[in-house]
Design a protein around this motif. Structure first.
Motif, short mmCIF file in Angstrom:
data_model
loop_
_atom_site.label_atom_id
_atom_site.label_comp_id
_atom_site.label_asym_id
_atom_site.label_seq_id
_atom_site.Cartn_x
_atom_site.Cartn_y
_atom_site.Cartn_z
N LEU A 36 -40.18 5.74 -36.28
CA LEU A 36 -39.32 5.57 -35.12
C LEU A 36 -37.86 5.80 -35.51
N ALA A 37 -37.53 5.42 -36.73
CA ALA A 37 -36.15 5.58 -37.21
C ALA A 37 -35.75 7.04 -37.36
N GLU A 38 -36.73 7.96 -37.30
CA GLU A 38 -36.42 9.38 -37.39
C GLU A 38 -35.88 9.94 -36.07
N ILE A 39 -36.12 9.22 -34.97
CA ILE A 39 -35.69 9.75 -33.66
C ILE A 39 -34.74 8.83 -32.91
N PHE A 40 -34.63 7.55 -33.34
CA PHE A 40 -33.68 6.63 -32.74
C PHE A 40 -33.02 5.80 -33.84
N GLU A 41 -31.88 5.23 -33.52
CA GLU A 41 -31.23 4.30 -34.44
C GLU A 41 -31.77 2.90 -34.15
N LEU A 42 -32.50 2.35 -35.13
CA LEU A 42 -33.15 1.06 -34.93
C LEU A 42 -32.12 -0.06 -34.81
N GLY A 43 -32.41 -0.98 -33.91
CA GLY A 43 -31.53 -2.11 -33.70
C GLY A 43 -30.33 -1.79 -32.84
#
Length: 212
Positions: free
Chosen positions: A108-115
């Motif tokens: 998921l961190a490849e397509i959005f900035e987590l947190g």
């Protein structure tokens, strides 16, 4: 996401300030053994949630009600049958100002900035904990939902995604020319790959049709 997947009248200001009266929404089937036990635990943790689709007691949500429900929703958990994290919900949820809690945190961190744009989890217990936290921390939830909305409308609309595809093909051709190979050979390689993967892609489409 497609333009008809969300309400064009939604704004960042509305996400940050307007009331939403539905805590949890998940629209998906719950018949596959790989996912149904996790979804049952989620539904038990949030009996006030709205759960619709094949296998749920309420059945399907009418299509004309889908966007309206999303526009009233605070948090959208996202569970995949596959590894994930790129089903349609991955982009439709933030496009409607819903704070997304999605599985497969590392990818998921490849397509959005987590947190900041979404939150990620690797287990159903973690998903439940995250949803409870953000339901009780409304300002944080709103800020993540608004940042996710900005990101998908900037980078994951139809035109932006198609442009990235065109740029990738052009770069592939440039690389082939730089290596002394004909640009035509790149297209031939692509056609060969499509033929090789056609049966697998057809089976995947049939599977998704049966589950829809």
């Amino acid at each position: 996401f497609h333009p008809n997947d969300c309400d064009a009248a939604l704004t960042k200001e509305k996400i940050l300030n307007a009331d939403r009266d539905t805590d949890i929404v998940l629209l998906c089937e719950r018949l596959t053994s790989r996912r149904d036990r996790r979804l049952d635990r989620l539904a038990c943790a949030f009996p006030q949630g709205a759960f619709f689709g094949k296998g749920w007691p309420k059945g399907f949500l009418p299509e004309e009600d889908r966007i309206c429900l999303y526009q009233r929703t605070k948090i959208g958990p996202n569970f995949h049958n596959s590894i994930g994290p790129v089903n349609s919900r991955t982009f439709i949820l933030p496009a409607n100002g819903v704070m997304q809690a999605c599985d497969n945190r590392s990818d998921l961190a490849e397509i959005f900035e987590l947190g900041k744009e979404v939150v990620g989890f690797n287990s159903v217990d973690e998903a439940i904990e995250l949803c409870r936290y953000y339901l009780s921390h409304d300002r944080e939830r709103r800020e993540i939902a608004a940042a996710g909305w900005v990101r998908v409308h900037r980078d994951y609309n139809e035109l932006a995604v198609f442009q990235r595809l065109v740029d990738s093909v052009n770069q592939m051709i440039v690389n082939r020319v730089a290596s002394g190979k004909s640009p035509d050979s790149a297209m031939i390689s692509t056609q060969i790959q499509r033929k090789k993967t056609a049966p697998r892609r057809l089976l995947d489409k049939l599977k998704r049709f049966r589950l829809s």
